[in-house]
Design a protein around this motif. Structure first.
Motif, PDB file in Angstrom:
ATOM      1  N   VAL A 302       6.538 -80.121 -28.507  1.00  0.00           N
ATOM      2  CA  VAL A 302       7.517 -81.104 -28.034  1.00  0.00           C
ATOM      3  C   VAL A 302       6.947 -82.142 -27.086  1.00  0.00           C
ATOM      4  N   GLY A 303       5.719 -81.961 -26.587  1.00  0.00           N
ATOM      5  CA  GLY A 303       5.117 -82.942 -25.685  1.00  0.00           C
ATOM      6  C   GLY A 303       5.360 -82.628 -24.224  1.00  0.00           C
ATOM      7  N   THR A 304       5.017 -83.589 -23.370  1.00  0.00           N
ATOM      8  CA  THR A 304       5.112 -83.365 -21.930  1.00  0.00           C
ATOM      9  C   THR A 304       5.902 -84.438 -21.197  1.00  0.00           C
ATOM     10  N   ASP A 305       6.656 -85.279 -21.932  1.00  0.00           N
ATOM     11  CA  ASP A 305       7.510 -86.224 -21.222  1.00  0.00           C
ATOM     12  C   ASP A 305       8.703 -85.471 -20.634  1.00  0.00           C
ATOM     13  N   GLU A 306       9.474 -86.153 -19.808  1.00  0.00           N
ATOM     14  CA  GLU A 306      10.530 -85.469 -19.066  1.00  0.00           C
ATOM     15  C   GLU A 306      11.536 -84.786 -19.984  1.00  0.00           C
ATOM     16  N   HIS A 307      11.972 -85.474 -21.036  1.00  0.00           N
ATOM     17  CA  HIS A 307      12.972 -84.899 -21.934  1.00  0.00           C
ATOM     18  C   HIS A 307      12.416 -83.675 -22.649  1.00  0.00           C
ATOM     19  N   ALA A 308      11.149 -83.712 -23.032  1.00  0.00           N
ATOM     20  CA  ALA A 308      10.530 -82.575 -23.709  1.00  0.00           C
ATOM     21  C   ALA A 308      10.458 -81.364 -22.778  1.00  0.00           C
ATOM     22  N   LEU A 309      10.090 -81.604 -21.530  1.00  0.00           N
ATOM     23  CA  LEU A 309       9.999 -80.510 -20.572  1.00  0.00           C
ATOM     24  C   LEU A 309      11.367 -79.885 -20.318  1.00  0.00           C
ATOM     25  N   ARG A 310      12.389 -80.715 -20.273  1.00  0.00           N
ATOM     26  CA  ARG A 310      13.735 -80.187 -20.070  1.00  0.00           C
ATOM     27  C   ARG A 310      14.195 -79.349 -21.256  1.00  0.00           C
TER      28      ARG A 310
END
Length: 433
Positions: A302-310
């Motif tokens: 999912v990646g490491t941007d904010e939405h992905a981390l959430r």
């Protein structure tokens, strides 16, 4: 920022950041020794007392003092050179571990509790200093990868240290395990002491300058005790909805983890009947394997941007619910170890995603205090879970029922995290205006 944890990118973070490389190596040395200690200590307590409550007490003496010392540790991490705090902590922990060599009889078990209590207090000062220093050793875009490497290091040393600790226990005895742990802290202190003095002082001056810009002066006694700075930290958390929600992530994790840690020792020694520390070592090794894989898989998917981390936090809590329940009904240690590995993949995702989100939002001037608040919430939840499960276990509640309860407990933080996503959306909309 959406840095993908490919082997090349991860290697570049280590290769291009000398100071991070030194800190990483120091942690590798000390954490390996820690897991030798855990296996040896839990096995010793169960041998001398025959009660799961002894493990619960050992965990409580590790968790409660750390929680109580957390606020003062956070203030010092923002006030004193962080490198100095870490070196002093390592040397003190080396001396404390050696005291475990004196335990030989059931009436000496109190020594273990005293040592773990003092060890916990000292560690409470090390952790916020390290958490506050780490983002200053790498670039912002490299931080998610550095956090993943730190988490994977914990996982690798958990797996390798638990396995080697079990072997050490079987072939050389507990004294060697305790001695190796003490040496590991000395090695860590030597490595951390090689971090440049100029870098540490420069970072401390930057933090001090920023603090002077955002705070009003307190009274002399408040400044001496750090009370004014402590209130600043509370005020910062209280006025940032995103930060409050992220702090709750690790607290929710602690709610499930504390009881599970008590039960792992009991399952390894009693339920699956693998004595002499081998059952404990097997299950703790499984924890390490799962913890290592979790963040890499999550970031890759999912990646490491904010939405992905959430989103990762949502799925991680769900894994805890399912896999702790699967562990509880496993007939053999092999199936239980697989379920545990997957559950700890979820726990590791929670830890790494929460830390990455927090470091993106929190400025350096208050980072030590916020890190201490995060650890304090985690330790408080961990303590409550540990105490509850330890007491119920020794009052005859079946261990399998209790492990199921630990899994179902993750439903509460999962629901809370889902309810807080609106706060992120509101904050994002306000920032774009």
């Amino acid at each position: 920022m959406n840095a993908q944890p490919s082997p090349r990118r991860l290697w570049a973070v280590v290769r291009d950041n000398r100071d991070f490389r030194r800190l990483y190596t120091a942690n590798a040395v000390s954490q390996m020794g820690d897991w030798f200690n855990v296996v040896a200590l839990f096995s010793l307590l169960l041998e001398l007392t025959g009660k799961g409550q002894a493990v619960a007490i050992a965990l409580l003496t590790r968790f409660v003092p750390s929680f109580l010392a957390g606020p003062a540790a956070g203030v010092l991490a923002d006030r004193l050179p962080r490198r100095t705090i870490m070196v002093a902590s390592d040397l003190l922990r080396a001396a404390l571990v050696l005291c475990l060599l004196f335990i030989r009889r059931p009436d000496q078990v109190w020594i273990a509790y005293a040592v773990v209590t003092a060890h916990s207090i000292v560690s409470a000062f090390f952790e916020p200093a390290q958490a506050a220093l780490l983002p200053n050793l790498v670039s912002p875009e490299d931080y998610p990868l550095a956090a993943t490497l730190e988490n994977s290091l914990w996982s690798i040393t958990l797996a390798a240290g638990s396995a080697l600790g079990g072997a050490c226990l079987a072939f050389t005895g507990r004294d060697v395990a305790f001695g190796l742990d003490a040496l590991s802290f000395v090695g860590s202190a030597l490595l951390i002491s090689r971090l440049p003095k100029g870098l540490a002082k420069r970072l401390d001056r930057d933090a001090s300058t920023l603090q002077q810009e955002v705070r009003e002066p307190g009274s002399p006694i408040e400044n001496l005790l750090g009370l004014h700075e402590l209130r600043e930290g509370f005020r910062y958390v209280a006025t940032h909805a995103k930060v409050r929600a992220i702090l709750a992530v690790k607290a929710g994790f602690g709610l499930t983890l504390g009881g599970a840690l008590v039960l792992l020792a009991y399952f390894g020694e009693k339920v699956f009947a693998h004595g002499n520390g081998l059952g404990i070592a097997t299950l703790w090794t499984a924890r390490g394997v799962g913890s290592f894989a979790g963040p890499f898989v999550a970031f890759w998917l999912v990646g490491t941007d904010e939405h992905a981390l959430r989103r990762s936090v949502h799925w991680a809590f769900a894994l805890l619910v399912v896999c702790y329940t699967a562990f509880a009904v496993s007939p053999h240690i092999a199936e239980a170890a697989i379920a545990l590995a997957i559950a700890n993949a979820g726990g590791s995702i929670l830890w790494t995603s929460g830390s990455t989100l927090l470091q993106r939002f929190v400025p350096d001037a208050v980072r030590g205090r916020v890190a201490a608040a995060e650890m304090g919430g985690f330790m408080l939840a961990l303590t409550g879970s540990t105490l509850t499960v330890g007491l119920l276990l020794d009052r005859g509640v079946p261990a399998r029922w209790l492990m199921t309860a630990c899994g179902l407990a993750a439903l509460a933080p999962l629901a809370f995290w889902a309810s807080q996503q609106r706060a992120f959306e509101v904050a994002d909309a306000a920032a774009q205006r």
